[in-house]
Design an enzyme around this catalytic site. Structure first.
Site, PDB file in Angstrom:
ATOM      1  N   SER A  54      34.866 -13.024 -22.013  1.00  0.00           N
ATOM      2  CA  SER A  54      35.731 -12.006 -21.413  1.00  0.00           C
ATOM      3  C   SER A  54      35.628 -12.068 -19.898  1.00  0.00           C
ATOM      4  O   SER A  54      34.529 -11.994 -19.340  1.00  0.00           O
ATOM      5  CB  SER A  54      35.349 -10.610 -21.891  1.00  0.00           C
ATOM      6  OG  SER A  54      36.143  -9.641 -21.219  1.00  0.00           O
ATOM      7  N   VAL A  59      29.107 -13.021 -15.782  1.00  0.00           N
ATOM      8  CA  VAL A  59      28.986 -14.474 -15.875  1.00  0.00           C
ATOM      9  C   VAL A  59      30.366 -15.109 -16.061  1.00  0.00           C
ATOM     10  O   VAL A  59      30.674 -16.127 -15.444  1.00  0.00           O
ATOM     11  CB  VAL A  59      28.025 -14.884 -17.019  1.00  0.00           C
ATOM     12  CG1 VAL A  59      27.975 -16.392 -17.183  1.00  0.00           C
ATOM     13  CG2 VAL A  59      26.624 -14.345 -16.750  1.00  0.00           C
ATOM     14  N   CYS A  60      31.211 -14.493 -16.868  1.00  0.00           N
ATOM     15  CA  CYS A  60      32.565 -15.029 -17.085  1.00  0.00           C
ATOM     16  C   CYS A  60      33.369 -15.019 -15.793  1.00  0.00           C
ATOM     17  O   CYS A  60      34.074 -15.980 -15.469  1.00  0.00           O
ATOM     18  CB  CYS A  60      33.300 -14.234 -18.157  1.00  0.00           C
ATOM     19  SG  CYS A  60      32.520 -14.294 -19.774  1.00  0.00           S
ATOM     20  N   SER A  61      33.259 -13.954 -15.046  1.00  0.00           N
ATOM     21  CA  SER A  61      33.944 -13.839 -13.774  1.00  0.00           C
ATOM     22  C   SER A  61      33.433 -14.903 -12.800  1.00  0.00           C
ATOM     23  O   SER A  61      34.222 -15.587 -12.137  1.00  0.00           O
ATOM     24  CB  SER A  61      33.745 -12.432 -13.197  1.00  0.00           C
ATOM     25  OG  SER A  61      34.462 -12.271 -12.000  1.00  0.00           O
ATOM     26  N   THR A  64      34.687 -18.392 -13.839  1.00  0.00           N
ATOM     27  CA  THR A  64      36.106 -18.572 -13.544  1.00  0.00           C
ATOM     28  C   THR A  64      36.329 -18.716 -12.042  1.00  0.00           C
ATOM     29  O   THR A  64      37.104 -19.583 -11.601  1.00  0.00           O
ATOM     30  CB  THR A  64      36.908 -17.405 -14.139  1.00  0.00           C
ATOM     31  OG1 THR A  64      36.591 -17.328 -15.540  1.00  0.00           O
ATOM     32  CG2 THR A  64      38.400 -17.625 -13.982  1.00  0.00           C
TER      33      THR A  64
END
EC number: 1.11.1.24
Length: 167
Positions: A54, A59-61, A64
Site C-alpha cells: 500500500s 516503506v511503500c512510499s 516508490t
C-alpha cells in the site's frame, strides 16, 4: 515457492510464481483514470515493476519515491510501473502529494490479475507482497526479488543494476 512474512507472520502467496528467464505473463490492471493497462502496453521497453502492499505506508512510499527519483537516470527506454491494490483514486492522490511523475502507478484491486500472474498475492491479507521484477524488451523476466519480510525494503541497487543490464 518463496516464503514470505508480513509483520513477522507467515503469509501464503497465491498465483503462479514467475522465475527469471521465463516469459513474463500478461496481466490487466487499472491506471489512475480507471483505464485498463497491460504488460503488452509497454512492449519494446525495459520494465521495472515495483510491487508494494500500500502506497500509504512508510516503506511503500519510500520504495516508490526511490524508483521515481531513479527514473531520470534510466533513460527513455525504461518504464517504471508501481503496482498495488490501492484504489486508483488513492494512487492518484499519493502521486500528487509526492510529485511522483516519472512512474506509472497501477491498481490491481479489481481482480488481482498481476498478483496472480506473478505469484505475489498475500492471500490472508488480499495485498501484494513487496517485490521487484525487471522485464526486458523481449518480455523476459531478467530479475526478481520477493522481499522475505513484507515490511523490509527491497535491494534497490540490485534492481537498478538489473534494469541497466536489461537495456
Amino acid at each position: 515457492m518463496t516464503q514470505v512474512t508480513f509483520k513477522n507472520n507467515p503469509v501464503t502467496l497465491g498465483g503462479k510464481e514467475v522465475e527469471v528467464g521465463e516469459k513474463a505473463p500478461n496481466f490487466t490492471v487499472l491506471a489512475n483514470d480507471l483505464s485498463p493497462v497491460t504488460l503488452e502496453d509497454s512492449a519494446g521497453k525495459t520494465r521495472l515493476i515495483s510491487v508494494v502492499p500500500s502506497l500509504d505506508t512508510g516503506v511503500c512510499s519510500a520504495q516508490t519515491n526511490k524508483f521515481n527519483e531513479s527514473a531520470a537516470s534510466l533513460g527513455d527506454d525504461v518504464v517504471i510501473l508501481t503496482i498495488s491494490v490501492d484504489l486508483p483514486f488513492a494512487q492518484s492522490r499519493w502521486c500528487g502529494a509526492n510529485a511522483a511523475d516519472a512512474i506509472q502507478t497501477l491498481s490491481d484491486h479489481r481482480d488481482l490479475s498481476f498478483g496472480k500472474a506473478f505469484g505475489v498475492v498475500m492471500e490472508e491479507l488480499r495485498l501484494l507482497a513487496r517485490s521487484v521484477f525487471v522485464v526486458d524488451k523481449n518480455g523476459v523476466v531478467t530479475y526478481k526479488e520477493i522481499v522475505s519480510e513484507g515490511t523490509n525494503h527491497p535491494d534497490y541497487e540490485k534492481a537498478l543494476e538489473a534494469v541497466k543490464a536489461a537495456q
